[in-house]
Design a protein around this motif. Structure first.
Motif, mmCIF file in Angstrom:
data_model
loop_
_atom_site.group_PDB
_atom_site.id
_atom_site.type_symbol
_atom_site.label_atom_id
_atom_site.label_comp_id
_atom_site.label_asym_id
_atom_site.label_seq_id
_atom_site.Cartn_x
_atom_site.Cartn_y
_atom_site.Cartn_z
ATOM 1 N N ALA A 45 130.658 28.969 9.632
ATOM 2 C CA ALA A 45 130.367 30.335 9.189
ATOM 3 C C ALA A 45 131.089 31.356 10.061
ATOM 4 C CB ALA A 45 128.864 30.585 9.208
ATOM 5 N N LYS A 46 131.106 31.127 11.366
ATOM 6 C CA LYS A 46 131.759 32.069 12.270
ATOM 7 C C LYS A 46 133.271 32.099 12.077
ATOM 8 C CE LYS A 46 128.200 31.866 15.872
ATOM 9 N NZ LYS A 46 127.858 31.409 17.235
ATOM 10 N N SER A 47 133.822 31.010 11.559
ATOM 11 C CA SER A 47 135.270 30.957 11.373
ATOM 12 C C SER A 47 135.681 31.334 9.957
ATOM 13 C CB SER A 47 135.780 29.536 11.681
ATOM 14 O OG SER A 47 135.270 28.602 10.743
ATOM 15 N N MET A 48 134.714 31.723 9.119
ATOM 16 C CA MET A 48 135.025 32.003 7.725
ATOM 17 C C MET A 48 135.990 33.169 7.563
ATOM 18 S SD MET A 48 133.715 29.845 5.627
ATOM 19 C CE MET A 48 133.494 30.580 4.017
ATOM 20 N N SER A 49 136.035 34.073 8.528
ATOM 21 C CA SER A 49 136.946 35.211 8.421
ATOM 22 C C SER A 49 138.398 34.755 8.344
ATOM 23 C CB SER A 49 136.761 36.157 9.616
ATOM 24 O OG SER A 49 137.030 35.481 10.825
ATOM 25 N N LYS A 50 138.671 33.553 8.854
ATOM 26 C CA LYS A 50 140.031 33.011 8.787
ATOM 27 C C LYS A 50 140.379 32.569 7.370
ATOM 28 C CE LYS A 50 139.694 31.044 13.461
ATOM 29 N NZ LYS A 50 139.721 29.774 14.241
ATOM 30 N N PHE A 51 139.348 32.251 6.587
ATOM 31 C CA PHE A 51 139.566 31.678 5.270
ATOM 32 C C PHE A 51 139.375 32.684 4.136
ATOM 33 C CE2 PHE A 51 137.202 28.084 7.595
ATOM 34 C CZ PHE A 51 138.354 27.701 8.272
ATOM 35 N N LEU A 52 138.666 33.772 4.413
ATOM 36 C CA LEU A 52 138.312 34.721 3.364
ATOM 37 C C LEU A 52 139.172 35.976 3.418
ATOM 38 C CD1 LEU A 52 134.415 34.524 3.578
ATOM 39 C CD2 LEU A 52 135.893 33.410 1.908
ATOM 40 N N ILE A 53 139.601 36.423 2.246
ATOM 41 C CA ILE A 53 140.316 37.683 2.144
ATOM 42 C C ILE A 53 139.315 38.828 2.240
ATOM 43 C CG2 ILE A 53 141.734 39.144 0.648
ATOM 44 C CD1 ILE A 53 142.742 36.566 -0.675
ATOM 45 N N ALA A 54 138.198 38.671 1.531
ATOM 46 C CA ALA A 54 137.178 39.722 1.509
ATOM 47 C C ALA A 54 135.809 39.120 1.223
ATOM 48 C CB ALA A 54 137.509 40.768 0.440
ATOM 49 N N THR A 55 134.782 39.727 1.789
ATOM 50 C CA THR A 55 133.404 39.333 1.510
ATOM 51 C C THR A 55 132.479 40.440 1.987
ATOM 52 O OG1 THR A 55 131.702 37.621 1.805
ATOM 53 C CG2 THR A 55 133.064 38.141 3.716
ATOM 54 N N ASN A 56 131.275 40.492 1.419
ATOM 55 C CA ASN A 56 130.266 41.419 1.923
ATOM 56 C C ASN A 56 129.180 40.658 2.680
ATOM 57 O OD1 ASN A 56 129.118 40.165 -0.303
ATOM 58 N ND2 ASN A 56 128.023 41.987 -1.000
ATOM 59 N N LEU A 57 129.444 39.383 2.953
ATOM 60 C CA LEU A 57 128.504 38.563 3.713
ATOM 61 C C LEU A 57 128.769 38.695 5.210
ATOM 62 C CD1 LEU A 57 128.461 35.252 1.642
ATOM 63 C CD2 LEU A 57 126.421 36.531 2.304
ATOM 64 N N LYS A 58 127.713 38.891 5.974
ATOM 65 C CA LYS A 58 127.824 38.875 7.417
ATOM 66 C C LYS A 58 127.727 37.421 7.884
ATOM 67 C CE LYS A 58 125.581 43.389 7.879
ATOM 68 N NZ LYS A 58 124.395 44.113 8.410
ATOM 69 N N THR A 59 128.194 37.170 9.098
ATOM 70 C CA THR A 59 128.141 35.809 9.631
ATOM 71 C C THR A 59 126.713 35.274 9.647
ATOM 72 O OG1 THR A 59 130.081 36.191 11.027
ATOM 73 C CG2 THR A 59 128.654 34.354 11.629
ATOM 74 N N ASP A 64 125.719 17.839 4.048
ATOM 75 C CA ASP A 64 125.429 16.502 4.554
ATOM 76 C C ASP A 64 124.704 16.653 5.895
ATOM 77 O OD1 ASP A 64 125.652 14.009 5.998
ATOM 78 O OD2 ASP A 64 127.181 13.403 4.549
ATOM 79 N N PRO A 65 123.564 15.986 6.075
ATOM 80 C CA PRO A 65 122.817 16.119 7.338
ATOM 81 C C PRO A 65 123.678 15.877 8.573
ATOM 82 C CG PRO A 65 121.506 14.932 5.731
ATOM 83 C CD PRO A 65 122.859 15.121 5.111
ATOM 84 N N ALA A 66 124.696 15.022 8.433
ATOM 85 C CA ALA A 66 125.556 14.722 9.576
ATOM 86 C C ALA A 66 126.384 15.933 9.994
ATOM 87 C CB ALA A 66 126.490 13.560 9.235
ATOM 88 N N ASN A 67 126.515 16.898 9.069
ATOM 89 C CA ASN A 67 127.321 18.075 9.360
ATOM 90 C C ASN A 67 126.484 19.325 9.618
ATOM 91 O OD1 ASN A 67 129.846 16.766 8.986
ATOM 92 N ND2 ASN A 67 129.538 16.866 6.773
ATOM 93 N N ALA A 68 125.185 19.157 9.770
ATOM 94 C CA ALA A 68 124.294 20.312 9.936
ATOM 95 C C ALA A 68 124.702 21.193 11.111
ATOM 96 C CB ALA A 68 122.853 19.832 10.111
ATOM 97 N N LEU A 69 125.124 20.586 12.189
ATOM 98 C CA LEU A 69 125.482 21.348 13.382
ATOM 99 C C LEU A 69 126.800 22.098 13.225
ATOM 100 C CD1 LEU A 69 124.435 18.835 16.199
ATOM 101 C CD2 LEU A 69 123.173 20.812 15.341
ATOM 102 N N LYS A 70 127.568 21.744 12.178
ATOM 103 C CA LYS A 70 128.858 22.417 11.964
ATOM 104 C C LYS A 70 128.711 23.739 11.212
ATOM 105 C CE LYS A 70 131.634 18.165 11.770
ATOM 106 N NZ LYS A 70 132.567 17.371 10.941
ATOM 107 N N ILE A 71 127.556 23.964 10.582
ATOM 108 C CA ILE A 71 127.386 25.148 9.743
ATOM 109 C C ILE A 71 127.602 26.454 10.504
ATOM 110 C CG2 ILE A 71 125.702 26.472 8.392
ATOM 111 C CD1 ILE A 71 124.655 23.834 7.295
ATOM 112 N N PRO A 72 126.958 26.661 11.667
ATOM 113 C CA PRO A 72 127.200 27.929 12.392
ATOM 114 C C PRO A 72 128.666 28.122 12.771
ATOM 115 C CG PRO A 72 125.218 26.865 13.198
ATOM 116 C CD PRO A 72 125.903 25.854 12.319
ATOM 117 N N ALA A 73 129.321 27.054 13.247
ATOM 118 C CA ALA A 73 130.724 27.165 13.649
ATOM 119 C C ALA A 73 131.600 27.483 12.443
ATOM 120 C CB ALA A 73 131.183 25.871 14.317
#
Length: 222
Positions: free
Chosen positions: A194-208, A183-192
């Protein structure tokens, strides 16, 4: 061969509980994204699919990750499982993300809930929390918190097709998350986020930086 601007991502939902370091693969979705053509395809993979594991014989797909984690440890176990699923589907998997109940719940709450479009009525018969037993949600759109989203995508016995019905609920939740984030209204939330995804993910090969780039690219396609 993959088209330019496209990638495949495997999203894994684990039944890993708090305090555990391994779990069975409860749900699997392969997402093919073609950013150039603005096209996204989601394939749910039945967890009870029969698969052959070298030196071990045939087993259900849901057990592959658990077997490899027991044998090789958590980190190598997930990469081995992804490789096995890639071979099983005969498609390359560029990225993988694994989360569990707590991760999904936290992710949805981090974006202040989502709107999920339920394809059919859902009655909770196997909730995480006993007090939610027998709660019913009508077909159609519902604005829900992380707790209720995780309750819904866990349901199977009351929905058409049992496991196949649950796959449709999981796909609906994924669409709801993507719609909220893009949603365009949430565009500015994407970086934040993404940076907090480590709290939600058990494992990933994606970098921030990968998450931010993909998130902004997908947002531009909606």
């Amino acid at each position: 061969h993959q088209a330019k601007g496209s990638f495949n991502a495997l999203i894994i939902g684990s039944d890993e509980r708090r305090g555990q370091t391994a779990g069975h693969t409860d749900s699997m979705m392969l997402v093919h994204a073609n950013l150039a053509k603005h096209r996204y395809t989601v394939l749910s993979i039945p967890r009870d699919s029969r698969i052959y594991m070298p030196n071990l014989g045939y087993t259900k797909l849901t057990s592959v990750q658990s077997v490899y984690q027991d044998k090789y440890g958590s980190k190598k176990g997930i990469t081995m499982a992804v490789k096995t699923i890639s071979n099983y589907l005969d498609v390359p998997i560029n990225y993988y993300l694994e989360t569990n109940y707590w991760g999904l719940r936290s992710m949805v709450n981090a974006i202040d809930g989502i709107t999920i479009n339920l394809p059919f009525k859902v009655r909770l018969t196997h909730p995480w929390y006993p007090k939610d037993y027998d709660k019913t949600f009508s077909q159609g759109k519902h604005q829900l918190s992380g707790k209720m989203i995780t309750e819904i995508v866990h349901e199977r016995d009351s929905v058409p097709g049992t496991d196949f019905g649950r796959q449709r609920l999981q796909e609906a939740a994924l669409v709801g998350i993507v719609n909220k984030v893009t949603d365009p209204a949430n565009a500015l939330k994407i970086p934040a986020l993404a940076k907090s995804m480590s709290k939600f993910l058990i494992a990933t090969n994606l970098k921030t930086t990968d998450m931010i780039s993909i998130g902004l690219a997908v947002k531009g396609n909606f």
